[in-house]
Scaffold this motif. Structure first.
Motif, short mmCIF file in Angstrom:
data_model
loop_
_atom_site.label_atom_id
_atom_site.label_comp_id
_atom_site.label_asym_id
_atom_site.label_seq_id
_atom_site.Cartn_x
_atom_site.Cartn_y
_atom_site.Cartn_z
N MET A 118 0.85 -1.19 0.00
CA MET A 118 0.00 0.00 0.00
C MET A 118 0.88 1.24 0.00
SD MET A 118 -3.07 0.98 2.64
CE MET A 118 -4.07 2.43 2.36
N THR A 119 0.61 2.17 -0.94
CA THR A 119 1.45 3.36 -1.08
C THR A 119 0.88 4.51 -0.27
OG1 THR A 119 2.04 2.71 -3.32
CG2 THR A 119 2.46 4.99 -2.70
N THR A 120 1.73 5.18 0.48
CA THR A 120 1.33 6.34 1.27
C THR A 120 1.70 7.61 0.53
OG1 THR A 120 1.66 5.14 3.33
CG2 THR A 120 1.56 7.54 3.47
N VAL A 121 0.72 8.50 0.30
CA VAL A 121 0.97 9.76 -0.39
C VAL A 121 1.35 10.81 0.64
CG1 VAL A 121 -0.01 11.56 -1.83
CG2 VAL A 121 -0.68 9.18 -2.21
N VAL A 122 2.52 11.39 0.47
CA VAL A 122 3.01 12.41 1.38
C VAL A 122 2.85 13.78 0.74
CG1 VAL A 122 4.98 13.27 2.69
CG2 VAL A 122 4.66 10.80 2.37
N ARG A 123 2.07 14.63 1.37
CA ARG A 123 1.87 15.98 0.84
C ARG A 123 3.03 16.88 1.25
NH1 ARG A 123 -4.46 17.80 1.60
NH2 ARG A 123 -5.38 16.18 0.28
N ARG A 124 3.56 17.62 0.30
CA ARG A 124 4.64 18.55 0.59
C ARG A 124 4.07 19.78 1.26
NH1 ARG A 124 6.80 22.91 -1.90
NH2 ARG A 124 5.37 22.68 -3.67
N ARG A 125 4.65 20.20 2.33
CA ARG A 125 4.17 21.38 3.04
C ARG A 125 4.70 22.64 2.36
NH1 ARG A 125 4.65 22.41 9.57
NH2 ARG A 125 3.47 24.37 9.63
N MET A 126 3.80 23.55 2.04
CA MET A 126 4.18 24.79 1.36
C MET A 126 4.72 25.80 2.35
SD MET A 126 1.15 25.55 -1.41
CE MET A 126 0.72 24.37 -2.68
N GLY A 127 5.66 26.62 1.85
CA GLY A 127 6.15 27.73 2.64
C GLY A 127 5.11 28.83 2.69
N VAL A 128 5.34 29.83 3.53
CA VAL A 128 4.37 30.90 3.70
C VAL A 128 4.08 31.63 2.40
CG1 VAL A 128 3.92 33.11 4.85
CG2 VAL A 128 4.96 31.23 6.13
N GLU A 129 5.12 32.07 1.70
CA GLU A 129 4.90 32.84 0.47
C GLU A 129 4.32 31.97 -0.63
OE1 GLU A 129 4.44 35.99 -1.91
OE2 GLU A 129 4.89 35.96 0.23
N GLU A 130 4.75 30.72 -0.70
CA GLU A 130 4.21 29.80 -1.71
C GLU A 130 2.71 29.59 -1.49
OE1 GLU A 130 5.16 25.40 -3.66
OE2 GLU A 130 6.07 25.99 -1.76
N ARG A 131 2.31 29.42 -0.23
CA ARG A 131 0.90 29.24 0.07
C ARG A 131 0.10 30.50 -0.25
NH1 ARG A 131 -2.06 24.95 0.35
NH2 ARG A 131 -0.88 23.95 2.04
N ARG A 132 0.66 31.66 0.07
CA ARG A 132 -0.01 32.91 -0.24
C ARG A 132 -0.26 33.03 -1.75
NH1 ARG A 132 -0.47 37.55 2.48
NH2 ARG A 132 0.16 38.69 0.60
N GLN A 133 0.77 32.71 -2.53
CA GLN A 133 0.63 32.81 -3.98
C GLN A 133 -0.38 31.80 -4.51
OE1 GLN A 133 1.88 35.28 -5.79
NE2 GLN A 133 2.68 36.04 -3.84
N GLN A 134 -0.44 30.61 -3.88
CA GLN A 134 -1.44 29.63 -4.30
C GLN A 134 -2.85 30.15 -4.04
OE1 GLN A 134 -2.46 26.64 -1.67
NE2 GLN A 134 -3.22 25.16 -3.19
N LEU A 135 -3.06 30.74 -2.88
CA LEU A 135 -4.37 31.27 -2.52
C LEU A 135 -4.76 32.42 -3.44
CD1 LEU A 135 -4.17 31.18 1.38
CD2 LEU A 135 -5.75 29.87 -0.07
N ILE A 136 -3.79 33.24 -3.79
CA ILE A 136 -4.07 34.36 -4.70
C ILE A 136 -4.52 33.82 -6.06
CG2 ILE A 136 -2.99 36.22 -6.03
CD1 ILE A 136 -1.28 36.81 -3.53
N GLY A 137 -3.82 32.80 -6.55
CA GLY A 137 -4.20 32.22 -7.84
C GLY A 137 -5.58 31.59 -7.82
#
Length: 240
Positions: free
Chosen positions: A1-20
């Motif tokens: 069984m494969t476990t998917v690991v989500r990469r944690r975004m940095g503060v600015e990266e997350r901000r830019q994702q939310l803006i998009g």
């Protein structure tokens, strides 16, 4: 069984994702109709986490508009080399690249947003228009533009905006045709103004003297000449 690991975004990266994400949602519907819950779901995060990066929807909306405004204003930057017609055609190509790639963001920027904070959105729109006008005036090489020339340039920038918005609604006219037509529209606006003002006539004649026959402005003259035989003669008394 494969476990998917989500990469944690940095503060600015997350901000830019939310803006998009916000820019996409605000472009399809009125910002008043888009909830923080929808933005959070589209970004794959929780509602409280959205508030960790932005104090409220209005601040997120303004950040999204700022990104769109900055990107759009940059499309009007063009080296001041070569004939004006070719330069304007390249500018229109980049302008429509933005409209084509970021239709929702463009619509969100130009159509404004919620009543609360609309002054901020309008200020951003004015910034884009002012930057575009300044670039075009710089290409014309006029340090102190007369009022008529400013009117022509501002009218043309507004025309480009409205044309792009209408094109997004179905894209019924080939994009390349509209880009060339808008360059022709600039020449037409300037020519009409030149017919009423000697200073404007000097500007137009100086520009045309540097235009090649096979350039955008030469193409317009050829198209108009082909219509001449079909245009009825104007009675002499009406030309006085």
């Amino acid at each position: 069984m494969t476990t998917v690991v989500r990469r944690r975004m940095g503060v600015e990266e997350r901000r830019q994702q939310l803006i998009g994400v916000a820019l996409e949602l605000f472009g399809h519907r009125s910002p008043d109709e888009v909830s923080i819950d929808e933005i959070a779901a589209a970004a794959g995060i929780s509602r409280p986490l959205v508030y960790h990066y932005f104090p409220g929807k209005q601040s997120l909306y303004e950040a999204a508009l700022r990104r769109a405004a900055d990107e759009l204003a940059a499309r009007f930057l063009e080296p001041r080399e070569g004939p004006l017609g070719a330069r304007l055609l390249r500018v229109m190509g980049r302008f429509f690249d933005f409209v084509d790639d970021h239709g929702p963001g463009f619509a969100a920027l130009m159509r404004g947003g919620p009543a609360v904070g609309s002054s901020t959105a309008n200020a951003m729109i004015d910034e884009v228009r002012r930057a575009a006008c300044e670039q075009i005036l710089a290409h014309l090489g006029v340090e102190e533009p007369p009022a008529r020339l400013e009117l022509v340039v501002r009218s043309w920038v507004s025309l480009a905006e409205s044309t792009a918005l209408m094109w997004l609604d179905g894209r019924r006219i080939p994009r390349a045709e509209l880009e060339l037509q808008l360059v022709h529209d600039f020449a037409a606006l300037a020519a009409v103004s030149a017919a009423y003002n000697e200073e404007m006539a000097g500007v137009v004649l100086r520009v045309l003297a540097q235009e090649p026959v096979d350039g955008p402005f030469g193409d317009l003259l050829a198209r108009l000449s082909s219509l001449a035989p079909a245009v009825p003669a104007v009675p002499a008394q009406r030309m006085r």
